[in-house]
Design a protein around this motif. Structure first.
Motif, PDB file in Angstrom:
ATOM      1  N   TRP A 170      97.015 -71.493 -42.502  1.00  0.00           N
ATOM      2  CA  TRP A 170      97.398 -72.843 -42.963  1.00  0.00           C
ATOM      3  C   TRP A 170      98.619 -73.345 -42.439  1.00  0.00           C
ATOM      4  O   TRP A 170      99.016 -74.517 -42.648  1.00  0.00           O
ATOM      5  CB  TRP A 170      96.863 -73.203 -44.311  1.00  0.00           C
ATOM      6  CG  TRP A 170      95.644 -72.605 -44.789  1.00  0.00           C
ATOM      7  CD1 TRP A 170      95.586 -71.687 -45.564  1.00  0.00           C
ATOM      8  CD2 TRP A 170      94.295 -73.151 -44.412  1.00  0.00           C
ATOM      9  NE1 TRP A 170      94.126 -71.502 -45.942  1.00  0.00           N
ATOM     10  CE2 TRP A 170      93.426 -72.510 -45.166  1.00  0.00           C
ATOM     11  CE3 TRP A 170      93.865 -74.325 -43.601  1.00  0.00           C
ATOM     12  CZ2 TRP A 170      92.397 -72.821 -44.965  1.00  0.00           C
ATOM     13  CZ3 TRP A 170      92.503 -74.348 -43.370  1.00  0.00           C
ATOM     14  CH2 TRP A 170      91.722 -73.599 -44.268  1.00  0.00           C
ATOM     15  N   SER A 171      99.419 -72.555 -41.653  1.00  0.00           N
ATOM     16  CA  SER A 171     100.768 -72.642 -41.253  1.00  0.00           C
ATOM     17  C   SER A 171     101.884 -73.330 -42.355  1.00  0.00           C
ATOM     18  O   SER A 171     102.315 -74.546 -42.355  1.00  0.00           O
ATOM     19  CB  SER A 171     100.696 -73.798 -40.215  1.00  0.00           C
ATOM     20  OG  SER A 171     100.047 -73.267 -38.964  1.00  0.00           O
ATOM     21  N   VAL A 172     101.552 -72.629 -43.631  1.00  0.00           N
ATOM     22  CA  VAL A 172     102.329 -73.129 -44.790  1.00  0.00           C
ATOM     23  C   VAL A 172     103.164 -71.934 -45.324  1.00  0.00           C
ATOM     24  O   VAL A 172     103.025 -70.877 -44.994  1.00  0.00           O
ATOM     25  CB  VAL A 172     101.378 -73.613 -45.845  1.00  0.00           C
ATOM     26  CG1 VAL A 172     101.003 -75.134 -45.564  1.00  0.00           C
ATOM     27  CG2 VAL A 172     100.557 -72.526 -46.304  1.00  0.00           C
ATOM     28  N   GLU A 173     104.328 -72.145 -45.888  1.00  0.00           N
ATOM     29  CA  GLU A 173     105.199 -71.178 -46.402  1.00  0.00           C
ATOM     30  C   GLU A 173     104.501 -70.663 -47.936  1.00  0.00           C
ATOM     31  O   GLU A 173     104.440 -71.884 -48.703  1.00  0.00           O
ATOM     32  CB  GLU A 173     106.774 -71.519 -46.550  1.00  0.00           C
ATOM     33  CG  GLU A 173     107.289 -71.406 -45.162  1.00  0.00           C
ATOM     34  CD  GLU A 173     108.723 -71.658 -45.042  1.00  0.00           C
ATOM     35  OE1 GLU A 173     109.283 -71.756 -46.315  1.00  0.00           O
ATOM     36  OE2 GLU A 173     109.427 -71.766 -44.017  1.00  0.00           O
ATOM     37  N   ILE A 174     104.372 -69.604 -48.134  1.00  0.00           N
ATOM     38  CA  ILE A 174     103.880 -69.126 -49.443  1.00  0.00           C
ATOM     39  C   ILE A 174     104.951 -68.003 -50.051  1.00  0.00           C
ATOM     40  O   ILE A 174     105.456 -67.155 -49.292  1.00  0.00           O
ATOM     41  CB  ILE A 174     102.667 -68.499 -49.423  1.00  0.00           C
ATOM     42  CG1 ILE A 174     101.456 -69.203 -48.880  1.00  0.00           C
ATOM     43  CG2 ILE A 174     102.224 -67.913 -50.704  1.00  0.00           C
ATOM     44  CD1 ILE A 174     100.304 -68.745 -48.686  1.00  0.00           C
ATOM     45  N   ASP A 175     105.471 -68.701 -51.382  1.00  0.00           N
ATOM     46  CA  ASP A 175     106.458 -67.751 -51.874  1.00  0.00           C
ATOM     47  C   ASP A 175     105.910 -66.443 -52.436  1.00  0.00           C
ATOM     48  O   ASP A 175     105.070 -66.486 -53.479  1.00  0.00           O
ATOM     49  CB  ASP A 175     107.160 -68.389 -53.152  1.00  0.00           C
ATOM     50  CG  ASP A 175     108.237 -67.806 -53.824  1.00  0.00           C
ATOM     51  OD1 ASP A 175     108.657 -66.787 -53.429  1.00  0.00           O
ATOM     52  OD2 ASP A 175     108.768 -68.321 -54.896  1.00  0.00           O
ATOM     53  N   THR A 176     106.236 -65.340 -52.016  1.00  0.00           N
ATOM     54  CA  THR A 176     105.636 -64.156 -52.259  1.00  0.00           C
ATOM     55  C   THR A 176     106.758 -63.293 -52.858  1.00  0.00           C
ATOM     56  O   THR A 176     106.474 -61.990 -53.280  1.00  0.00           O
ATOM     57  CB  THR A 176     105.106 -63.119 -51.056  1.00  0.00           C
ATOM     58  OG1 THR A 176     106.297 -63.273 -50.147  1.00  0.00           O
ATOM     59  CG2 THR A 176     103.928 -64.241 -50.363  1.00  0.00           C
ATOM     60  N   ASP A 177     108.048 -63.635 -53.397  1.00  0.00           N
ATOM     61  CA  ASP A 177     109.071 -62.946 -53.975  1.00  0.00           C
ATOM     62  C   ASP A 177     108.626 -62.396 -55.213  1.00  0.00           C
ATOM     63  O   ASP A 177     108.822 -61.193 -55.656  1.00  0.00           O
ATOM     64  CB  ASP A 177     110.105 -63.767 -54.253  1.00  0.00           C
ATOM     65  CG  ASP A 177     110.924 -64.242 -52.803  1.00  0.00           C
ATOM     66  OD1 ASP A 177     110.591 -63.467 -51.889  1.00  0.00           O
ATOM     67  OD2 ASP A 177     111.622 -65.194 -52.754  1.00  0.00           O
ATOM     68  N   GLY A 178     107.677 -63.113 -55.965  1.00  0.00           N
ATOM     69  CA  GLY A 178     107.273 -62.530 -57.307  1.00  0.00           C
ATOM     70  C   GLY A 178     106.342 -61.403 -57.107  1.00  0.00           C
ATOM     71  O   GLY A 178     106.552 -60.464 -57.811  1.00  0.00           O
TER      72      GLY A 178
END
Length: 363
Positions: A131-139
């Protein structure tokens, strides 16, 4: 002063969606618990191992005789539970949160928890690309690191720690967790090296023995730094040849890692499998192939599970799997039969309508 022992698994560890718990028969029947327990003690102990897998945190049970009697299938008969309690709790450790933890159960719980978090991480990466979006995976990464450190602490011999994803995640990450001395021994217990799978079985094993605390993260430095030398005043413009990875490299890595996490064993790789993967990548595309391959290994279609997810089925159902991955929907045999029945009913209904229209037109 008694030694402080921290919980063996993260407090949020939840495996209630994992239907199966693998069993190592050799570890179980070679364990001290199996040798010493009576039939009633053995049955209660194994029951507690199984029930703890779906507790929160997983691998733990409460320090309460009424609750333990119920978990051990003694119902309200607390007196009978008290009689077999000591041996039934053989190998369990009481931690600072007030709950009992079993090191061998915790070992297998952490392997399954790492699988669950790794799948979440890879799914987020796939959605980000799609989807060409940034997803926060830090958690998720933070939880994954915590689980890996805990697994290093109680079961440094675990094969899960040798996986490429685990080594990559842990590269340079700090290890600040206090060591736990009651580790899961490599030759005792009752659960196999695998994780969530499709087999059946019960039990875990003993948690006695000794071991090391948190070990240093060991990884082989496979990176190389290539420099182009030249003569002063005359730069070397000769192109440096770079070793090219095969087009199937990323897809194979994704497939093999997911396969190992599910079955506890590396998939077979030979010329036939290489050819099948090459065709699969050509049909799906290099970008999406790794994500679809990983999705396939976690697919619970009856036929896939029965065949243990071979590469040939990944190829034969390539387009179907890609659509299911893109829509985040698995089509099982039951769903297919329901759809077929629904369509059959619709066909009969449409036929009756056509016949009725013909009859009315004739009149």
């Amino acid at each position: 002063m008694s030694e402080i022992i921290f919980p063996l698994v993260p407090s949020e560890c939840d495996l209630r969606d994992f239907q199966f718990m693998p069993v190592d028969i050799v570890r179980l029947f070679n364990s001290e618990f199996h040798a010493r327990a009576t039939d009633a003690e053995w049955r209660a102990g194994v029951t507690l191992w199984l029930k703890s897998y779906h507790q929160i945190p997983a691998a733990s049970i409460p320090d309460d005789d009424i609750a333990l009697a119920r978990l051990a299938e003694y119902g309200r008969d607390v007196k009978s539970w008290i009689k077999i309690k000591n041996m039934a709790l053989y190998g369990w450790i009481k931690c600072v949160d007030g709950r009992f933890y079993h090191p061998v159960v915790a070992e297998k719980v952490l392997e399954a928890w790492i699988e669950k978090l790794a799948n979440s991480l890879s799914g987020a990466a796939g959605n980000s690309k799609r989807w060409s979006v940034e997803i926060d995976t830090d958690g998720v990464k933070s939880k994954l690191i915590e689980a890996i450190v805990l697994l290093q602490n109680i079961a440094p011999q675990s094969r899960t720690l040798k996986k490429k994803l685990v080594v990559t995640i842990m590269a340079g990450s700090p290890k600040d967790r206090p060591p736990i001395k009651n580790v899961s021994p490599p030759d005792q217990g009752a659960i196999v090296k695998g994780s969530q799978g499709t087999g059946t079985g019960t039990g875990t094993g003993t948690g006695t023995g000794t071991g090391t605390g948190i070990i240093d993260n060991v990884s082989n430095d496979t990176s190389s730094i290539n420099s182009v030398s030249g003569v002063v005043g005359k730069p070397d413009i000769t192109p440096v040849k770079k070793s090219e990875e095969p087009i199937t490299a990323e897809t194979w890595n994704a497939y093999s890692e997911a396969y190992f996490l599910r079955y506890g064993s590396e998939p077979v790789r030979n010329a036939t499998v290489n050819g099948q993967l090459a065709q699969f990548v050509k049909r799906i595309g290099k970008e999406e192939s790794p994500h679809v391959a990983r999705f396939y290994v976690h697919h619970n279609n009856h036929f896939y599970v029965q065949q243990m997810h071979p590469a040939k089925l990944l190829l034969s159902d390539a387009e179907k799997l890609r659509t299911e991955w893109a829509t985040n929907r698995q089509m099982t045999g039951t769903q297919a039969r329901q759809a077929d029945k629904k369509q059959s009913n619709a066909n009969v209904f449409n036929q009756l309508i056509d016949e009725n229209r013909t009859k009315n037109a004739a009149n």
